[in-house]
Design a protein around this motif. Structure first.
Motif, PDB file in Angstrom:
ATOM      1  N   ARG A   1       0.836  -1.204   0.000  1.00 12.87           N
ATOM      2  CA  ARG A   1       0.000   0.000   0.000  1.00 12.87           C
ATOM      3  C   ARG A   1       0.870   1.253   0.000  1.00 12.87           C
ATOM      4  N   SER A   2       1.958   1.216   0.801  1.00 12.07           N
ATOM      5  CA  SER A   2       2.849   2.376   0.880  1.00 12.07           C
ATOM      6  C   SER A   2       3.524   2.654  -0.455  1.00 12.07           C
ATOM      7  N   ILE A   3       4.008   1.603  -1.124  1.00  8.69           N
ATOM      8  CA  ILE A   3       4.697   1.788  -2.405  1.00  8.69           C
ATOM      9  C   ILE A   3       3.722   2.257  -3.483  1.00  8.69           C
ATOM     10  N   LEU A   4       2.502   1.742  -3.475  1.00 12.30           N
ATOM     11  CA  LEU A   4       1.509   2.174  -4.451  1.00 12.30           C
ATOM     12  C   LEU A   4       1.142   3.638  -4.243  1.00 12.30           C
ATOM     13  N   ALA A   5       1.157   4.085  -2.991  1.00 13.48           N
ATOM     14  CA  ALA A   5       0.780   5.471  -2.691  1.00 13.48           C
ATOM     15  C   ALA A   5       1.936   6.440  -2.885  1.00 13.48           C
ATOM     16  N   GLU A   6       3.148   6.026  -2.525  1.00 13.26           N
ATOM     17  CA  GLU A   6       4.271   6.961  -2.500  1.00 13.26           C
ATOM     18  C   GLU A   6       5.434   6.576  -3.413  1.00 13.26           C
TER      19      GLU A   6
ATOM     20  N   CYS B   1       8.492   3.689  -4.684  1.00 16.29           N
ATOM     21  CA  CYS B   1       9.580   2.988  -3.982  1.00 16.29           C
ATOM     22  C   CYS B   1      10.639   4.017  -3.599  1.00 16.29           C
ATOM     23  N   ARG B   2      10.578   4.475  -2.339  1.00 15.80           N
ATOM     24  CA  ARG B   2      11.435   5.578  -1.912  1.00 15.80           C
ATOM     25  C   ARG B   2      12.880   5.146  -1.660  1.00 15.80           C
ATOM     26  N   ASP B   3      13.082   3.926  -1.166  1.00 17.10           N
ATOM     27  CA  ASP B   3      14.436   3.462  -0.817  1.00 17.10           C
ATOM     28  C   ASP B   3      15.043   2.662  -1.964  1.00 17.10           C
ATOM     29  N   ALA B   4      16.286   2.961  -2.259  1.00 12.43           N
ATOM     30  CA  ALA B   4      16.969   2.260  -3.350  1.00 12.43           C
ATOM     31  C   ALA B   4      17.247   0.807  -2.977  1.00 12.43           C
ATOM     32  N   LEU B   5      17.193  -0.070  -3.967  1.00 17.80           N
ATOM     33  CA  LEU B   5      17.554  -1.470  -3.765  1.00 17.80           C
ATOM     34  C   LEU B   5      19.079  -1.581  -3.738  1.00 17.80           C
ATOM     35  N   VAL B   6      19.590  -2.412  -2.852  1.00 16.61           N
ATOM     36  CA  VAL B   6      21.039  -2.565  -2.714  1.00 16.61           C
ATOM     37  C   VAL B   6      21.502  -3.774  -3.525  1.00 16.61           C
ATOM     38  N   LEU B   7      22.502  -3.559  -4.384  1.00 19.16           N
ATOM     39  CA  LEU B   7      23.021  -4.622  -5.244  1.00 19.16           C
ATOM     40  C   LEU B   7      24.485  -4.904  -4.944  1.00 19.16           C
ATOM     41  N   TRP B   8      24.867  -6.130  -5.228  1.00 18.34           N
ATOM     42  CA  TRP B   8      26.287  -6.515  -5.281  1.00 18.34           C
ATOM     43  C   TRP B   8      26.523  -6.997  -6.711  1.00 18.34           C
ATOM     44  N   ASN B   9      27.116  -6.144  -7.508  1.00 17.79           N
ATOM     45  CA  ASN B   9      27.166  -6.356  -8.953  1.00 17.79           C
ATOM     46  C   ASN B   9      25.720  -6.455  -9.459  1.00 17.79           C
ATOM     47  N   ASP B  10      25.295  -7.618  -9.979  1.00 19.82           N
ATOM     48  CA  ASP B  10      23.910  -7.716 -10.448  1.00 19.82           C
ATOM     49  C   ASP B  10      23.012  -8.484  -9.468  1.00 19.82           C
ATOM     50  N   VAL B  11      23.553  -8.834  -8.284  1.00 27.35           N
ATOM     51  CA  VAL B  11      22.800  -9.626  -7.311  1.00 27.35           C
ATOM     52  C   VAL B  11      22.049  -8.704  -6.350  1.00 27.35           C
ATOM     53  N   LEU B  12      20.771  -8.965  -6.176  1.00 26.87           N
ATOM     54  CA  LEU B  12      19.948  -8.194  -5.248  1.00 26.87           C
ATOM     55  C   LEU B  12      20.262  -8.626  -3.817  1.00 26.87           C
TER      56      LEU B  12
ATOM     57  N   GLN C   1       7.916  -4.928  -9.491  1.00 26.75           N
ATOM     58  CA  GLN C   1       7.783  -5.759 -10.684  1.00 26.75           C
ATOM     59  C   GLN C   1       6.321  -6.097 -10.948  1.00 26.75           C
ATOM     60  N   LYS C   2       5.600  -6.390  -9.902  1.00 21.82           N
ATOM     61  CA  LYS C   2       4.188  -6.757 -10.016  1.00 21.82           C
ATOM     62  C   LYS C   2       3.353  -5.625 -10.608  1.00 21.82           C
ATOM     63  N   HIS C   3       3.655  -4.384 -10.201  1.00 23.91           N
ATOM     64  CA  HIS C   3       2.825  -3.245 -10.625  1.00 23.91           C
ATOM     65  C   HIS C   3       3.502  -2.380 -11.684  1.00 23.91           C
ATOM     66  N   GLY C   4       4.680  -2.800 -12.157  1.00 27.54           N
ATOM     67  CA  GLY C   4       5.370  -2.032 -13.187  1.00 27.54           C
ATOM     68  C   GLY C   4       5.832  -0.671 -12.716  1.00 27.54           C
ATOM     69  N   LEU C   5       6.288  -0.583 -11.468  1.00 24.95           N
ATOM     70  CA  LEU C   5       6.699   0.697 -10.890  1.00 24.95           C
ATOM     71  C   LEU C   5       8.216   0.865 -10.992  1.00 24.95           C
ATOM     72  N   PRO C   6       8.687   2.099 -11.140  1.00 19.89           N
ATOM     73  CA  PRO C   6      10.142   2.337 -11.212  1.00 19.89           C
ATOM     74  C   PRO C   6      10.788   2.240  -9.830  1.00 19.89           C
ATOM     75  N   PHE C   7      12.077   2.001  -9.826  1.00 18.49           N
ATOM     76  CA  PHE C   7      12.837   1.947  -8.573  1.00 18.49           C
ATOM     77  C   PHE C   7      14.283   2.319  -8.861  1.00 18.49           C
ATOM     78  N   GLN C   8      14.989   2.708  -7.804  1.00 19.55           N
ATOM     79  CA  GLN C   8      16.397   3.056  -7.905  1.00 19.55           C
ATOM     80  C   GLN C   8      17.243   1.920  -7.318  1.00 19.55           C
ATOM     81  N   THR C   9      18.495   1.835  -7.770  1.00 16.57           N
ATOM     82  CA  THR C   9      19.426   0.842  -7.225  1.00 16.57           C
ATOM     83  C   THR C   9      20.719   1.532  -6.813  1.00 16.57           C
ATOM     84  N   VAL C  10      21.425   0.902  -5.874  1.00 19.19           N
ATOM     85  CA  VAL C  10      22.728   1.406  -5.444  1.00 19.19           C
ATOM     86  C   VAL C  10      23.656   0.217  -5.258  1.00 19.19           C
TER      87      VAL C  10
END
Length: 292
Positions: free
Chosen positions: A26-31, A33-44, A55-64
């Motif tokens: 509910r929070s992500i749909l309303a606001e 994805c505020r926090d970036a996903l943390v990666l190690w190379n290409d691994v989540l 992925q389910k709702h086709g929403l954008p997100f940031q990675t670091v």
């Protein structure tokens, strides 16, 4: 870049409950994805729930990228540190994470000592393996005491001991019961001493049976208490005790209840010594009052 989801990392931390996942969605749909996903190379590494929802709702997100990771154990240690500080993590979960951290650091310390021994023997250290295998160099691995581990997990040393017992001995059904809050940590630690089949049967039967199983284990551990009269005689103070006073002390011991035999005998000895001193003091007072 295509993000790789490793099931090992996804399952390393206990999943959100259905209510927690729904609230996050509910929070992500309303606001967004505020926090970036943390990666190690290409691994989540961090953000599996957020990634799945986006992925389910086709929403954008940031990675670091976390460039400090050199091995999968580095990733595990980072994940542990992140979750130990989160308020939503239960006491049991924090204890399990603290034990995992201890095991990783203990293994690193063992490898360090082995490498130092090889170097002192004049052997050439093996080349660093490729991939995500854990190998030096890393920051020196400290030895983690039980007290330090408990403090970091915001638990008592006794709680850590009980969680370790559950971690080593409990059947999966019992672990799930304590993880979900059906049974307390102390009760689960008691039930974990039963044979695995009995643990499973109690867990399947539910909360009340688990409580009864814990009570049976605790009752079996408890040593029968010596009768008060026997403790009184075992004190062996060498002092004569008037029968009426002996009965009073025995009654006081019964009121004292359970306790180590040595403590109960010490109570008796001190009581009798106190009686003897009172008697001597009374005699001195009489002598003083009778003197001219």
């Amino acid at each position: 870049m295509e993000i790789v989801v490793k099931e090992e990392l996804k399952a390393y931390i206990d999943p959100l409950t259905a209510d927690e996942h729904e609230a996050l969605e509910r929070s992500i749909l309303a606001e967004g994805c505020r926090d970036a996903l943390v990666l190690w190379n290409d691994v989540l590494v961090d953000g599996h729930n957020r990634y799945g929802i986006c992925q389910k709702h086709g929403l954008p997100f940031q990675t670091v990228q976390n460039t400090r990771f050199q091995s999968m154990d580095d990733v595990h240690l980072w994940m542990i540190e992140q979750h130990l500080g989160r308020r939503s993590v239960s006491d049991f979960q924090r204890g399990v994470l603290a034990l995992r951290k201890r095991d990783i650091l203990a293994e690193r310390h063992r490898i360090e000592q082995a490498q130092l021994q090889r170097e002192s023997d004049g052997e050439i250290a093996d080349a660093t393996p490729e991939g995500d295998e854990d190998s030096p160099p890393w920051a020196p691995a400290p030895k983690v005491s039980r007290a330090e581990m408990a403090r970091e997990a915001r638990l008592s040393s006794n709680q850590v001991t009980m969680i370790e017992r559950i971690h080593k001995r409990a059947a999966p059904e019992l672990v799930e019961a304590v993880r979900s809050g059906v049974i307390s940590i102390s009760a689960a630690a008691a039930v974990a001493d039963l044979p695995e089949e009995e643990q499973r049967a109690a867990a399947v039967a539910g909360k009340d049976e688990l409580k009864q199983a814990a009570k049976r284990v605790r009752d079996a551990r408890r040593k029968p208490r010596k009768p008060a009269q026997e403790v009184l005689h075992d004190a062996d103070t060498g002092l004569e005790v008037h029968p009426s006073r002996e009965a009073e002390i025995a009654e006081a011991l019964d009121a004292l209840g359970e306790g180590p035999a040595e403590l109960r005998q010490r109570v008796v000895a001190l009581t009798l010594e106190n009686d003897a001193l009172r008697g001597q003091l009374a005699a001195l007072r009489r002598q003083v009052s009778e003197s001219p």
